[in-house]
Design an enzyme around this catalytic site. Structure first.
Site, PDB file in Angstrom:
ATOM      1  N   LYS A  90       0.867  -1.183   0.000  1.00 43.72           N
ATOM      2  CA  LYS A  90       0.000   0.000   0.000  1.00 43.72           C
ATOM      3  C   LYS A  90       0.895   1.221   0.000  1.00 43.72           C
ATOM      4  O   LYS A  90       1.833   1.322   0.789  1.00 43.72           O
ATOM      5  CB  LYS A  90      -0.868  -0.001   1.275  1.00 43.72           C
ATOM      6  CG  LYS A  90      -1.774   1.189   1.415  1.00 43.72           C
ATOM      7  CD  LYS A  90      -3.162   0.899   0.889  1.00 43.72           C
ATOM      8  CE  LYS A  90      -3.954   2.156   0.616  1.00 43.72           C
ATOM      9  NZ  LYS A  90      -3.691   2.791  -0.694  1.00 43.72           N
ATOM     10  N   LYS A 114       5.786   3.351   8.185  1.00 40.36           N
ATOM     11  CA  LYS A 114       4.593   4.184   8.398  1.00 40.36           C
ATOM     12  C   LYS A 114       3.344   3.311   8.497  1.00 40.36           C
ATOM     13  O   LYS A 114       2.538   3.459   9.406  1.00 40.36           O
ATOM     14  CB  LYS A 114       4.465   5.138   7.206  1.00 40.36           C
ATOM     15  CG  LYS A 114       3.270   6.053   7.250  1.00 40.36           C
ATOM     16  CD  LYS A 114       3.128   6.838   5.947  1.00 40.36           C
ATOM     17  CE  LYS A 114       4.461   7.364   5.472  1.00 40.36           C
ATOM     18  NZ  LYS A 114       4.342   8.285   4.337  1.00 40.36           N
ATOM     19  N   LYS A 126       5.210   1.753  -3.225  1.00 45.42           N
ATOM     20  CA  LYS A 126       5.184   3.135  -3.733  1.00 45.42           C
ATOM     21  C   LYS A 126       5.393   3.070  -5.228  1.00 45.42           C
ATOM     22  O   LYS A 126       5.941   2.094  -5.745  1.00 45.42           O
ATOM     23  CB  LYS A 126       6.306   3.956  -3.080  1.00 45.42           C
ATOM     24  CG  LYS A 126       6.104   5.444  -3.182  1.00 45.42           C
ATOM     25  CD  LYS A 126       5.161   5.976  -2.111  1.00 45.42           C
ATOM     26  CE  LYS A 126       4.751   7.402  -2.398  1.00 45.42           C
ATOM     27  NZ  LYS A 126       3.967   7.982  -1.301  1.00 45.42           N
ATOM     28  N   GLY A 165      -2.784   8.294  -4.146  1.00 49.23           N
ATOM     29  CA  GLY A 165      -2.144   9.490  -4.697  1.00 49.23           C
ATOM     30  C   GLY A 165      -0.916   9.903  -3.916  1.00 49.23           C
ATOM     31  O   GLY A 165      -0.604   9.359  -2.860  1.00 49.23           O
ATOM     32  N   ASP A 166      -0.194  10.853  -4.468  1.00 48.21           N
ATOM     33  CA  ASP A 166       0.949  11.498  -3.802  1.00 48.21           C
ATOM     34  C   ASP A 166       1.169  12.786  -4.610  1.00 48.21           C
ATOM     35  O   ASP A 166       0.227  13.275  -5.266  1.00 48.21           O
ATOM     36  CB  ASP A 166       2.182  10.577  -3.825  1.00 48.21           C
ATOM     37  CG  ASP A 166       3.335  11.096  -2.959  1.00 48.21           C
ATOM     38  OD1 ASP A 166       3.271  10.954  -1.742  1.00 48.21           O
ATOM     39  OD2 ASP A 166       4.296  11.664  -3.516  1.00 48.21           O
ATOM     40  N   THR A 210      -4.371  13.556   5.504  1.00 47.26           N
ATOM     41  CA  THR A 210      -2.938  13.638   5.831  1.00 47.26           C
ATOM     42  C   THR A 210      -2.668  14.910   6.637  1.00 47.26           C
ATOM     43  O   THR A 210      -1.989  14.883   7.670  1.00 47.26           O
ATOM     44  CB  THR A 210      -2.087  13.583   4.554  1.00 47.26           C
ATOM     45  OG1 THR A 210      -2.451  12.416   3.820  1.00 47.26           O
ATOM     46  CG2 THR A 210      -0.605  13.533   4.888  1.00 47.26           C
ATOM     47  N   ASN A 241      -2.123  19.310  -1.527  1.00 44.86           N
ATOM     48  CA  ASN A 241      -3.140  18.617  -0.741  1.00 44.86           C
ATOM     49  C   ASN A 241      -2.830  18.611   0.753  1.00 44.86           C
ATOM     50  O   ASN A 241      -3.698  18.910   1.585  1.00 44.86           O
ATOM     51  CB  ASN A 241      -3.242  17.173  -1.281  1.00 44.86           C
ATOM     52  CG  ASN A 241      -4.145  16.311  -0.442  1.00 44.86           C
ATOM     53  OD1 ASN A 241      -3.688  15.510   0.364  1.00 44.86           O
ATOM     54  ND2 ASN A 241      -5.447  16.491  -0.585  1.00 44.86           N
ATOM     55  N   SER A 381      -6.876   5.796   3.967  1.00 44.45           N
ATOM     56  CA  SER A 381      -6.913   4.931   2.779  1.00 44.45           C
ATOM     57  C   SER A 381      -7.273   3.500   3.177  1.00 44.45           C
ATOM     58  O   SER A 381      -8.046   2.824   2.493  1.00 44.45           O
ATOM     59  CB  SER A 381      -5.551   4.924   2.076  1.00 44.45           C
ATOM     60  OG  SER A 381      -5.452   5.997   1.181  1.00 44.45           O
TER      61      SER A 381
HETATM   62  P1  NAP Z   1       0.834  17.920  -3.990  1.00 48.93           P
HETATM   63  O1  NAP Z   1      -0.593  18.195  -3.720  1.00 48.93           O
HETATM   64  O2  NAP Z   1       1.239  17.519  -5.351  1.00 48.93           O
HETATM   65  O3  NAP Z   1       1.684  19.176  -3.521  1.00 48.93           O
HETATM   66  C1  NAP Z   1       3.080  19.147  -3.533  1.00 48.93           C
HETATM   67  C2  NAP Z   1       3.603  20.505  -3.107  1.00 48.93           C
HETATM   68  O4  NAP Z   1       5.020  20.434  -2.978  1.00 48.93           O
HETATM   69  C3  NAP Z   1       3.325  21.604  -4.093  1.00 48.93           C
HETATM   70  O5  NAP Z   1       3.139  22.789  -3.383  1.00 48.93           O
HETATM   71  C4  NAP Z   1       4.606  21.671  -4.934  1.00 48.93           C
HETATM   72  O6  NAP Z   1       4.825  22.959  -5.464  1.00 48.93           O
HETATM   73  C5  NAP Z   1       5.649  21.352  -3.891  1.00 48.93           C
HETATM   74  N1  NAP Z   1       6.799  20.619  -4.480  1.00 48.93           N
HETATM   75  C6  NAP Z   1       6.799  19.392  -5.036  1.00 48.93           C
HETATM   76  N2  NAP Z   1       8.024  19.050  -5.463  1.00 48.93           N
HETATM   77  C7  NAP Z   1       8.788  20.102  -5.167  1.00 48.93           C
HETATM   78  C8  NAP Z   1      10.169  20.350  -5.342  1.00 48.93           C
HETATM   79  N3  NAP Z   1      10.995  19.436  -5.922  1.00 48.93           N
HETATM   80  N4  NAP Z   1      10.648  21.541  -4.902  1.00 48.93           N
HETATM   81  C9  NAP Z   1       9.827  22.451  -4.295  1.00 48.93           C
HETATM   82  N5  NAP Z   1       8.502  22.259  -4.107  1.00 48.93           N
HETATM   83  C10 NAP Z   1       8.009  21.111  -4.529  1.00 48.93           C
HETATM   84  O7  NAP Z   1       1.403  16.752  -3.036  1.00 48.93           O
HETATM   85  P2  NAP Z   1       0.925  16.353  -1.574  1.00 48.93           P
HETATM   86  O8  NAP Z   1       0.013  15.193  -1.707  1.00 48.93           O
HETATM   87  O9  NAP Z   1       0.487  17.551  -0.826  1.00 48.93           O
HETATM   88  O10 NAP Z   1       2.282  15.772  -0.957  1.00 48.93           O
HETATM   89  C11 NAP Z   1       3.205  16.597  -0.226  1.00 48.93           C
HETATM   90  C12 NAP Z   1       4.124  15.704   0.601  1.00 48.93           C
HETATM   91  O11 NAP Z   1       3.359  14.917   1.528  1.00 48.93           O
HETATM   92  C13 NAP Z   1       4.963  14.705  -0.192  1.00 48.93           C
HETATM   93  O12 NAP Z   1       6.193  14.497   0.461  1.00 48.93           O
HETATM   94  C14 NAP Z   1       4.136  13.432  -0.086  1.00 48.93           C
HETATM   95  O13 NAP Z   1       4.933  12.275  -0.282  1.00 48.93           O
HETATM   96  C15 NAP Z   1       3.657  13.536   1.340  1.00 48.93           C
HETATM   97  N6  NAP Z   1       2.472  12.738   1.655  1.00 48.93           N
HETATM   98  C16 NAP Z   1       1.304  12.942   1.006  1.00 48.93           C
HETATM   99  C17 NAP Z   1       0.202  12.183   1.358  1.00 48.93           C
HETATM  100  C18 NAP Z   1      -1.151  12.422   0.736  1.00 48.93           C
HETATM  101  O14 NAP Z   1      -2.111  11.841   1.225  1.00 48.93           O
HETATM  102  N7  NAP Z   1      -1.282  13.243  -0.278  1.00 48.93           N
HETATM  103  C19 NAP Z   1       0.307  11.201   2.352  1.00 48.93           C
HETATM  104  C20 NAP Z   1       1.515  11.014   2.994  1.00 48.93           C
HETATM  105  C21 NAP Z   1       2.584  11.802   2.642  1.00 48.93           C
HETATM  106  P3  NAP Z   1       5.060  23.144  -7.051  1.00 48.93           P
HETATM  107  O15 NAP Z   1       3.869  22.589  -7.712  1.00 48.93           O
HETATM  108  O16 NAP Z   1       5.240  24.608  -7.218  1.00 48.93           O
HETATM  109  O17 NAP Z   1       6.318  22.331  -7.318  1.00 48.93           O
END
Ligand code: NAP
Length: 449
Positions: A90, A114, A126, A165-166, A210, A241, A381
């Site tokens: 997962k 996790k 992943k 998603g991520d 999250t 997100n 999830s």
């Molecule tokens: P998201 O909605 O796609 O948002 C990602 C954010 O990070 C955007 O603001 C993006 O800005 C910025 N970003 C991405 N890559 C970057 C880079 N190389 N340099 C600078 N800024 C960057 O993704 P998210 O779901 O919120 O995920 C954010 C983090 O939480 C990730 O580490 C993910 O693995 C973790 N996470 C997410 C979930 C979930 O349920 N979504 C669960 C567990 C962990 P720009 O678009 O301007 O690059």
């Protein structure tokens, strides 16, 4: 350091030399497991660590699709099925140009711990692609997702591997991926993906989970410190997100959010990011605007192009990186300590380098690790999977109550594991130890696989 741990780390370095992010997370996790390994010689005998750092399976595949001008474009797809000792694989899918095998493996390894921490029956996996969704039309996103699933579908299933998603993959992408899976299988099996829309089996509160979970975790940490979120000023990064969900919950609990960030720089809004400003983040994310768009809409906000907020935000109490990996390096850690900030709560996966973590902790900063703090997403999830398998849907308040309970347990279990080994209130080590025990016991019990 236990020689067995050093040997496993050395082997990982040699065999994965081109994947620094994976080496980074393996070093951080394995070094913190020393007290557990010292007490369990049978884990050395059974080479539990050597097996834990080697994915059960790593799938790499070609994804070819047609852009709006009819040109053939080719990206690379990945799925790592890291560890299935306690349940089906997962973990999310990330679409971002920085994706390569080292990112997918570090995320998969973190996911194993996790998922174990949630107390639920989910193993770690992943996946993703180096496809860049920025600047792509809706039709291009759809065709890419369909091409991606055309290979992935043969490797997944509701009791095999359940992606979500991520970064770059939200409910729109999950919808296109699910549609293609359904077409290829000729069967409506909605337990195969999570993060779906409500109309076809999504869970209430999954989009917020999250960020909400991270703030619930923070509440327990602050309670342990004899304080609360009420009246505290929080600096977040990202505008996606996770940032959105965290901002909503911080505001609900009386805190004030003053920063967000993107690849283009960061925003400081002294008036606070609340109400319609938080909702505006959804539009920004959907259109991949970067954070400059926020300053254009809210003139009270200051935009700092090309910069990050770490160590620079006035009167801040808590830093919560929510964007991506390695946001806080040693230089930012030094600036944070110089400011006298007491709390750094990791939310995005591996937002701090190992050097930064060591420096912050040596200087008395209270930290919490991402694998515990952001586990609320995968926990909801897993609740989505149970709702799908039972054919019912819980109301939002029921899901949120379960999420809050899970986050409390994760906090308490991480704190108790650290305490058990005489490490005090060290949540960084405690989360690794608590997750490890569950997976190690299951691997040991299942024999040499
Ligand atoms: P998201 O909605 O796609 O948002 C990602 C954010 O990070 C955007 O603001 C993006 O800005 C910025 N970003 C991405 N890559 C970057 C880079 N190389 N340099 C600078 N800024 C960057 O993704 P998210 O779901 O919120 O995920 C954010 C983090 O939480 C990730 O580490 C993910 O693995 C973790 N996470 C997410 C979930 C979930 O349920 N979504 C669960 C567990 C962990 P720009 O678009 O301007 O690059």
């Amino acid at each position: 350091m236990h020689t067995y741990i050093e040997q496993v780390i050395e082997d990982v370095k040699q065999q994965n030399a081109a994947e620094p992010e994976f080496i980074q997370t393996v070093e951080e996790v394995l070094r913190s497991l020393e007290p557990a390994i010292a007490q369990h010689p049978e884990y050395v005998e059974a080479d539990i660590l050597g097996r834990l750092v080697e994915p059960e399976r790593m799938i790499t595949f070609r994804v070819s699709w047609l852009d709006d001008r009819g040109r053939v474009r080719t990206s690379r797809g990945y799925r790592v099925q890291f560890n299935s000792a306690i349940g089906p694989y997962k973990g999310g899918l990330r679409f971002h140009p920085t994706v390569y095998s080292g990112i997918i493996k570090f995320l998969g390894f973190e996911q194993v711990f996790k998922n174990a921490l949630t107390g639920l029956s989910i193993g770690g996996g992943k996946g993703g692609s180096n496809f860049d969704p920025r600047g792509k039309s809706d039709g291009e996103i759809m065709r890419f997702c369909q091409a991606f699933m055309t290979e992935l579908y043969r490797h997944i299933g509701s009791s095999v591997d359940v992606p979500a998603g991520d970064i770059g993959v939200g409910s729109r992408e999950i919808g296109y991926l699910f549609g293609q899976y359904k077409r290829l299988r000729g069967s409506f099996e909605n337990g195969v993906l999570t993060g779906k829309s409500l109309e076809y089996g999504g869970s209430q509160v999954r989009p917020e989970s999250t960020g909400y979970g991270a703030v619930y975790f923070l509440q327990h940490l602050l309670q342990h410190e004899g304080t609360s979120l009420e009246g505290k000023t929080v600096a977040l990064s990202g505008y996606g997100n996770v940032t959105w969900g965290a901002a909503l919950k911080i505001n609900q609990l009386g805190g004030k959010v003053v920063t967000i960030s993107g690849s283009d720089g960061y925003i400081y809004d002294a008036d606070g990011i609340s109400g319609e400003k938080v909702e505006y983040l959804l539009w920004m994310r959907e259109h991949n605007t970067g954070v400059k768009a926020y300053a254009e809409c809210y003139p009270s906000a200051q935009f700092y192009p090309g910069e990050t907020p770490w160590g620079k935000v006035p009167d801040v109490d808590i830093y919560m990186p929510c964007a991506t990996q390695n946001e806080i390096t040693l230089n930012e850690a030094i600036a944070i300590v110089r400011q006298g900030v007491r709390y750094v709560i990791e939310v995005s996966n591996m937002p701090c380098t190992n050097e930064a973590i060591d420096y912050l902790m040596q200087h008395g900063v209270v930290m919490a690790p991402s694998k515990a703090v952001n586990a609320g997403g995968v926990a909801v999830s897993a609740l989505e999977m149970s709702q799908n398998s039972q054919g019912y849907a819980w109301e939002a308040d029921v899901v949120e109550e379960k999420l809050a309970e899970i986050m409390k347990d994760i906090h308490d279990n991480a704190a108790a594991a650290a305490e058990e080994y005489g490490l005090g209130y060290n949540l960084m080590a405690g989360a690794n130890l608590a997750g490890f025990h569950r997976v190690a016991r299951a691997m040991y019990g299942q024999g040499v696989l």
